[in-house]
Write a protein that holds these residues in place. Structure first.
Motif, PDB file in Angstrom:
ATOM      1  N   SER A 129      45.663  45.759 -15.576  1.00 21.32           N
ATOM      2  CA  SER A 129      44.466  45.529 -16.376  1.00 21.32           C
ATOM      3  C   SER A 129      44.815  44.526 -17.466  1.00 21.32           C
ATOM      4  CB  SER A 129      43.976  46.848 -17.000  1.00 21.32           C
ATOM      5  OG  SER A 129      44.958  47.388 -17.867  1.00 21.32           O
ATOM      6  N   ALA A 201      33.956  46.599  -7.186  1.00 19.91           N
ATOM      7  CA  ALA A 201      34.144  47.605  -6.144  1.00 19.91           C
ATOM      8  C   ALA A 201      33.264  48.803  -6.482  1.00 19.91           C
ATOM      9  CB  ALA A 201      35.601  48.033  -6.057  1.00 19.91           C
ATOM     10  N   VAL A 216      32.434  46.161  -1.748  1.00 23.39           N
ATOM     11  CA  VAL A 216      32.950  45.175  -2.701  1.00 23.39           C
ATOM     12  C   VAL A 216      32.085  43.921  -2.636  1.00 23.39           C
ATOM     13  CG1 VAL A 216      34.912  43.752  -3.420  1.00 23.39           C
ATOM     14  CG2 VAL A 216      35.324  46.008  -2.403  1.00 23.39           C
ATOM     15  N   TYR A 238      37.953  43.418   0.255  1.00 24.44           N
ATOM     16  CA  TYR A 238      39.134  43.276  -0.588  1.00 24.44           C
ATOM     17  C   TYR A 238      39.822  44.635  -0.650  1.00 24.44           C
ATOM     18  CZ  TYR A 238      42.247  41.613  -4.210  1.00 24.44           C
ATOM     19  OH  TYR A 238      43.387  41.246  -4.902  1.00 24.44           O
ATOM     20  N   ILE A 241      41.912  46.803  -3.733  1.00 28.57           N
ATOM     21  CA  ILE A 241      41.269  47.520  -4.832  1.00 28.57           C
ATOM     22  C   ILE A 241      40.945  48.963  -4.464  1.00 28.57           C
ATOM     23  CG2 ILE A 241      38.850  46.990  -4.287  1.00 28.57           C
ATOM     24  CD1 ILE A 241      40.550  47.020  -7.791  1.00 28.57           C
ATOM     25  N   TYR A 242      40.933  49.283  -3.171  1.00 27.43           N
ATOM     26  CA  TYR A 242      40.512  50.615  -2.740  1.00 27.43           C
ATOM     27  C   TYR A 242      41.417  51.706  -3.323  1.00 27.43           C
ATOM     28  CZ  TYR A 242      39.219  54.495   0.335  1.00 27.43           C
ATOM     29  OH  TYR A 242      38.818  55.719   0.823  1.00 27.43           O
ATOM     30  N   GLY A 245      41.396  51.685  -7.291  1.00 25.93           N
ATOM     31  CA  GLY A 245      40.198  52.262  -7.876  1.00 25.93           C
ATOM     32  C   GLY A 245      40.109  53.762  -7.663  1.00 25.93           C
ATOM     33  N   PHE A 262      36.562  44.055 -11.451  1.00 30.13           N
ATOM     34  CA  PHE A 262      37.941  43.602 -11.536  1.00 30.13           C
ATOM     35  C   PHE A 262      37.996  42.101 -11.288  1.00 30.13           C
ATOM     36  CE2 PHE A 262      37.256  44.590  -7.101  1.00 30.13           C
ATOM     37  CZ  PHE A 262      38.000  43.658  -6.374  1.00 30.13           C
ATOM     38  N   VAL A 264      40.502  39.024  -9.841  1.00 25.97           N
ATOM     39  CA  VAL A 264      41.739  38.666  -9.142  1.00 25.97           C
ATOM     40  C   VAL A 264      42.378  37.525  -9.934  1.00 25.97           C
ATOM     41  CG1 VAL A 264      42.751  37.881  -6.986  1.00 25.97           C
ATOM     42  CG2 VAL A 264      40.737  39.359  -6.939  1.00 25.97           C
ATOM     43  N   PRO A 271      44.678  42.161  -8.633  1.00 25.62           N
ATOM     44  CA  PRO A 271      43.375  42.598  -9.166  1.00 25.62           C
ATOM     45  C   PRO A 271      43.571  43.360 -10.466  1.00 25.62           C
ATOM     46  CG  PRO A 271      44.060  44.052  -7.384  1.00 25.62           C
ATOM     47  CD  PRO A 271      45.104  42.978  -7.475  1.00 25.62           C
ATOM     48  N   LYS A 272      42.808  42.991 -11.489  1.00 25.31           N
ATOM     49  CA  LYS A 272      42.934  43.640 -12.792  1.00 25.31           C
ATOM     50  C   LYS A 272      41.579  44.194 -13.211  1.00 25.31           C
ATOM     51  CE  LYS A 272      46.949  40.914 -13.958  1.00 25.31           C
ATOM     52  NZ  LYS A 272      47.617  39.943 -14.862  1.00 25.31           N
ATOM     53  N   ILE A 273      41.528  45.503 -13.377  1.00 24.43           N
ATOM     54  CA  ILE A 273      40.278  46.187 -13.691  1.00 24.43           C
ATOM     55  C   ILE A 273      39.859  45.883 -15.122  1.00 24.43           C
ATOM     56  CG2 ILE A 273      39.176  48.447 -13.962  1.00 24.43           C
ATOM     57  CD1 ILE A 273      40.970  49.446 -11.677  1.00 24.43           C
TER      58      ILE A 273
END
Length: 381
Positions: A129, A201, A216, A238, A241-242, A245, A262, A264, A271-273
């Motif tokens: 993140s 997502a 997504v 994607y 992220i599954y 998340g 998120f 990328v 990936p950053k939330i």
């Protein structure tokens, strides 16, 4: 079967009404005024005009409780503001004496609606993140101004859409903007700006925090262009992220619908939330058009307790908020608004806007259900 949809005043509420109404479910839409465009959908069979002021949340909930007492609604689907949902969750037991309420628990909502709490959880779980700063003193502010890499983003702990969010490119502006936002929106944090494409997502989890639906989308355009809700998007796959998340949502034993934004990161590809929204989200129609009918899945899960798992959907399905956020995006670019999130020129933006052949669906426009769009245009003039 029937359902109550409150507040019937947004594109997401319209998507819920169309989804359920097209399945033969009788829809009652409740909203503040008779001018609200979702009420004009062919699938909204009954209308209720709420008489209490929306800002008086407890009085509004008393009114809604009276409404569900006096009607036999199978399911109550609240498409409401963050503050209203939190208050409603506190009184969930009162409402469930008379109807089934499609809503996560107060504790779940309270944690995931708070950007500071989410940031702490992401750090605890080792999930990528943005670097986050909490300003406890002038010394910390001075340190951020001197040592952080700009641009930075200022965000209130709580809030919806782009309210209170500001991108800062000049260190000299950071302190003034931070304290101004804190004064107007309450506790506030500062985050690193992540360069890359925003994705969202969307998870639907059952009461055991097991995934039943997943989707997504990629943001193509946003309004405001400085950072805000997506106004043109496309369904994508994607997979990374599954698990990420789901790790966050199961940490709070979440049950219900949650969208997770998120980015990328173009620097490391990770990936950053950046945000979590445990409620119906704006571009809901894109998921429905791609084959993930979240409203109908939520209705069935609320009625039956659980549903089967189906994680399939179509890639490359686009959806546009033509009335009017994507149009505002175009106007903003033509007026010369600058943003590190958008670097296309005016001519390219015009050509992209006019490429209607690339549109698969719209937030509001629908040939089979035209009145909401016409009403929204009429309201705007």
């Amino acid at each position: 079967m029937n359902a109550l949809v409150v507040n019937a005043k947004s594109a997401s509420a319209l998507a819920v009404i169309r989804s359920l109404g097209s399945k033969g479910i009788e829809i009652t839409g409740a909203s503040d005024t008779s001018r609200d465009f979702p009420l004009f959908s062919r699938y909204c069979t009954k209308r209720i005009l709420l008489r209490t002021p929306s800002e008086d949340i407890e009085t509004r909930l008393d009114e809604l409780l009276t409404i569900v007492k006096n009607n036999n609604f199978d399911v109550f689907l609240p498409v409401m503001s963050e503050g209203s949902l939190l208050a409603l969750a506190k009184r969930k037991n009162d409402f469930e004496k008379y109807t089934r309420l499609a809503l996560p628990s107060f504790d779940q909502l309270s944690i995931l609606n708070n950007k500071a709490s989410v940031s702490s959880l992401l750090s605890e779980l080792g999930i990528h993140s943005p670097k986050t700063y909490f300003v406890d003193s002038e010394l910390i502010m001075d340190s951020i101004q001197k040592n952080a890499v700009f641009p930075l983003i200022i965000k209130p702990f709580r809030g919806e859409g782009a309210a209170g969010i500001r991108i800062i490119t000049d260190p000299n502006d950071l302190g003034t903007c931070y304290y101004d936002i804190k004064k107007n929106y309450g506790p506030t944090l500062i985050q690193e700006f992540i360069h890359g494409t925003k994705h969202t997502a969307v998870f639907l989890l059952n009461k055991n925090s097991e995934v039943r639906r997943f989707f997504v989308h990629r943001a193509i355009r946003e309004y405001p262009i400085t950072g805000g809700p997506t106004c043109f998007l496309e369904s994508v796959k994607y997979d990374p992220i599954y698990e990420v998340g789901l790790k966050l949502l199961t940490r709070v034993n979440f049950a219900g619908l949650a969208s997770m934004e998120f980015i990328v990161d173009i620097n490391d590809g990770k990936p950053k939330i950046i945000d979590v929204n445990p409620r119906f989200y704006g571009p809901l129609q894109c998921a429905i058009s791609a084959g993930v009918d979240f409203p109908f899945a939520i209705f069935n899960m609320t009625m039956k307790g659980d549903i089967e798992t189906d994680l399939s959907y179509k890639e490359g399905v686009t959806c546009r908020h033509l009335l009017f956020e994507d149009t505002k995006h175009l106007i903003s670019v033509l007026r010369g608004t600058k943003s590190p999130k958008y670097n296309l020129g005016k001519m390219t933006t015009i050509l992209n806007y006019l490429n209607f052949f690339h549109d698969d669906s719209y937030f509001v426009l629908s040939p089979s259900d035209p009145l909401p769009a016409l009403k929204k245009i009429f309201n705007h003039t």
